[in-house]
Scaffold this motif. Structure first.
Motif, PDB file in Angstrom:
ATOM      1  N   THR A   1       0.729  -1.242  -0.027  1.00 20.77           N
ATOM      2  CA  THR A   1       0.026  -0.052   0.063  1.00 20.77           C
ATOM      3  C   THR A   1       0.785   1.172   0.025  1.00 20.77           C
ATOM      4  O   THR A   1       2.080   1.362   0.591  1.00 20.77           O
TER       5      THR A   1
ATOM      6  N   CYS B   1      -2.591   2.129   7.651  1.00 21.30           N
ATOM      7  CA  CYS B   1      -3.096   2.728   6.388  1.00 21.30           C
ATOM      8  C   CYS B   1      -4.505   3.443   6.803  1.00 21.30           C
ATOM      9  O   CYS B   1      -5.382   2.690   6.169  1.00 21.30           O
TER      10      CYS B   1
ATOM     11  N   GLU C   1      -8.578  -2.213   9.897  1.00 26.44           N
ATOM     12  CA  GLU C   1      -7.473  -2.829   9.287  1.00 26.44           C
ATOM     13  C   GLU C   1      -6.786  -3.883  10.014  1.00 26.44           C
ATOM     14  O   GLU C   1      -6.220  -3.478  11.152  1.00 26.44           O
TER      15      GLU C   1
ATOM     16  N   CYS D   1      -1.655  -5.475   9.107  1.00 30.74           N
ATOM     17  CA  CYS D   1      -0.799  -4.223   8.387  1.00 30.74           C
ATOM     18  C   CYS D   1       0.623  -4.541   8.393  1.00 30.74           C
ATOM     19  O   CYS D   1       1.093  -5.000   9.474  1.00 30.74           O
ATOM     20  N   VAL D   2       1.164  -3.992   7.374  1.00 33.36           N
ATOM     21  CA  VAL D   2       2.786  -3.789   7.152  1.00 33.36           C
ATOM     22  C   VAL D   2       3.312  -3.091   8.597  1.00 33.36           C
ATOM     23  O   VAL D   2       3.986  -3.834   9.209  1.00 33.36           O
TER      24      VAL D   2
ATOM     25  N   CYS E   1      -1.423  -5.929   3.963  1.00 32.78           N
ATOM     26  CA  CYS E   1      -2.483  -5.300   4.759  1.00 32.78           C
ATOM     27  C   CYS E   1      -3.854  -5.899   4.491  1.00 32.78           C
ATOM     28  O   CYS E   1      -4.207  -6.246   3.198  1.00 32.78           O
TER      29      CYS E   1
HETATM   30 ZN   LIG Z   1      -1.653  -1.064   6.207  1.00 34.34          ZN
END
Ligand SMILES: [Zn+2]
Length: 282
Positions: free
Chosen positions: A216, A228, A252, A255-256, A263
Motif C-alpha cells: 500500500t 493505512c 485494518e 498491516c505492514v 494489509c
Molecule cells: Zn496497512
C-alpha cells in the motif's frame, strides 16, 4: 489525486466544431483549436472509437472527417462507458487510458474524468507528520481516515453519476453495463494498481467485505510504521457508494505496520452485499 474538472469532453467538442467547417489534418485542427497536436491526436483517436470521426488519406495527406450521421456532441458518460468496456473486454489496463494533457500540464484520470498530478510519497509522509505534530497520532489518523472517506465519496459518486441508471447503487449500474461483482474486482484492481495505490491480492464481497493489499502507498510513505488510515477511510466511502449500504464496522486487521507482509481491511455493512445482488440479479 483528482483536482478540479478539466474539460476533456470540451476538447472533443472543440475538435468536432472545427471539423464541421471541412476535413482537416491533425496540424490544422491543432492550429485552429490552439491545442497541442499530441492532445488533438489523442482526442481524435477517442473520437474515432466513439464513432464520431474517421480519417482518410488524400493528396494533402491524412485528413480527419466528421461522420455525417454522428454530429451530436460528445458527452462524458459516453467516454466513461467506452473506457469501462475497454478495461473489461479489451483488457486494456487503466494506466493506458491515463494520459498527459500538455496544454494544462495535468494527467487525465479515466472514469472520473478529472485532472491529476503526480507527487512523491514523501509528501504524504509530510502531511501525516504535520497532522501528528499538531493534533497527536490518534487524531491525525482520524483526520487521514476522514480525508480518505470524503475523497472516495466524491470520486466514486462522480463515477456513478457518469453512468446511466438514476438512483440505483453503483453496483447495480455496473451490472446494467454487463459488469458483475467478479468483473468489478478486475476494474478495481486495474484502476488502483495503475495509480500506484497498492497491489490487490484478494477481495471478498459479503456482509463483511475483505480487501487484501500488498505494497500500500501508505505503508511505503510511512516506512511501515503507521497504519493505512487514509486507505481504510477510502474503502469505507467506496463500499458505501458501491452498494448504497451503511457501513457498521471497519478495521485494518493486518498491516505492514503490525509486522504482516500485507494489509487486510474488513468493511462490515448492514446487509450481505453478495446476497443482496444475487437476489436482484438471479
Ligand atoms: Zn496497512
Amino acid at each position: 489525486l483528482g483536482g478540479r474538472n478539466l474539460p476533456f469532453a470540451e476538447i472533443d467538442n472543440e475538435i468536432i466544431s472545427v471539423l464541421k467547417l471541412k476535413p482537416m489534418s491533425v496540424y490544422e485542427i491543432s492550429h485552429r483549436t490552439r491545442r497541442a497536436w499530441r492532445t488533438v491526436r489523442d482526442h481524435l483517436r477517442r473520437l474515432r472509437e466513439l464513432g464520431k470521426v474517421e480519417c482518410h488519406f488524400s493528396e494533402q495527406g491524412k485528413l480527419w472527417f466528421l461522420k455525417q450521421d454522428n454530429l451530436v456532441f460528445v458527452e462524458e458518460p459516453q467516454i466513461v462507458n467506452l473506457d469501462l468496456m475497454k478495461i473489461i473486454w479489451d483488457k486494456v489496463e487503466a494506466k493506458e487510458l491515463m494520459y498527459y494533457e500538455k496544454s494544462q500540464s495535468k494527467f487525465r484520470m479515466p472514469l472520473i474524468e478529472e485532472s491529476g498530478i503526480l507527487f512523491p510519497l514523501s509528501l504524504f509522509e509530510a502531511i501525516r507528520t504535520v497532522l501528528a505534530k499538531s493534533f497527536g497520532h490518534h487524531r491525525a489518523e482520524g483526520i487521514l481516515f476522514d480525508i480518505g472517506r470524503k475523497h472516495a465519496l466524491h470520486a466514486i459518486k462522480k463515477f456513478s453519476n457518469l453512468l446511466r441508471g438514476g438512483h440505483q447503487s453503483l453496483a447495480e449500474k455496473l451490472f446494467d453495463c454487463g459488469i458483475n461483482l467478479e468483473l468489478g474486482k478486475k476494474i478495481f484492481k486495474s484502476i488502483y494498481e495503475s495509480q500506484g495505490w497498492f497491489k490487490v491480492i484478494d477481495i471478498k464481497w459479503g456482509k463483511n467485505c475483505v480487501f487484501k493489499f500488498k505494497y500500500t502507498f501508505e505503508s511505503f510513505a510511512y516506512s511501515g510504521i503507521y497504519p493505512c488510515k487514509f486507505i481504510e477511510g477510502y474503502l469505507v466511502g467506496f463500499i458505501q457508494v458501491l452498494f448504497n449500504e451503511n457501513v457498521v464496522g471497519h478495521k485494518e486487521i493486518k498491516c505492514v505496520s503490525m509486522g504482516n507482509d500485507y494489509c487486510e481491511f474488513h468493511i462490515e455493512v448492514e446487509n450481505d452485499v453478495q446476497k443482496k445482488l444475487d437476489l436482484l440479479f438471479p
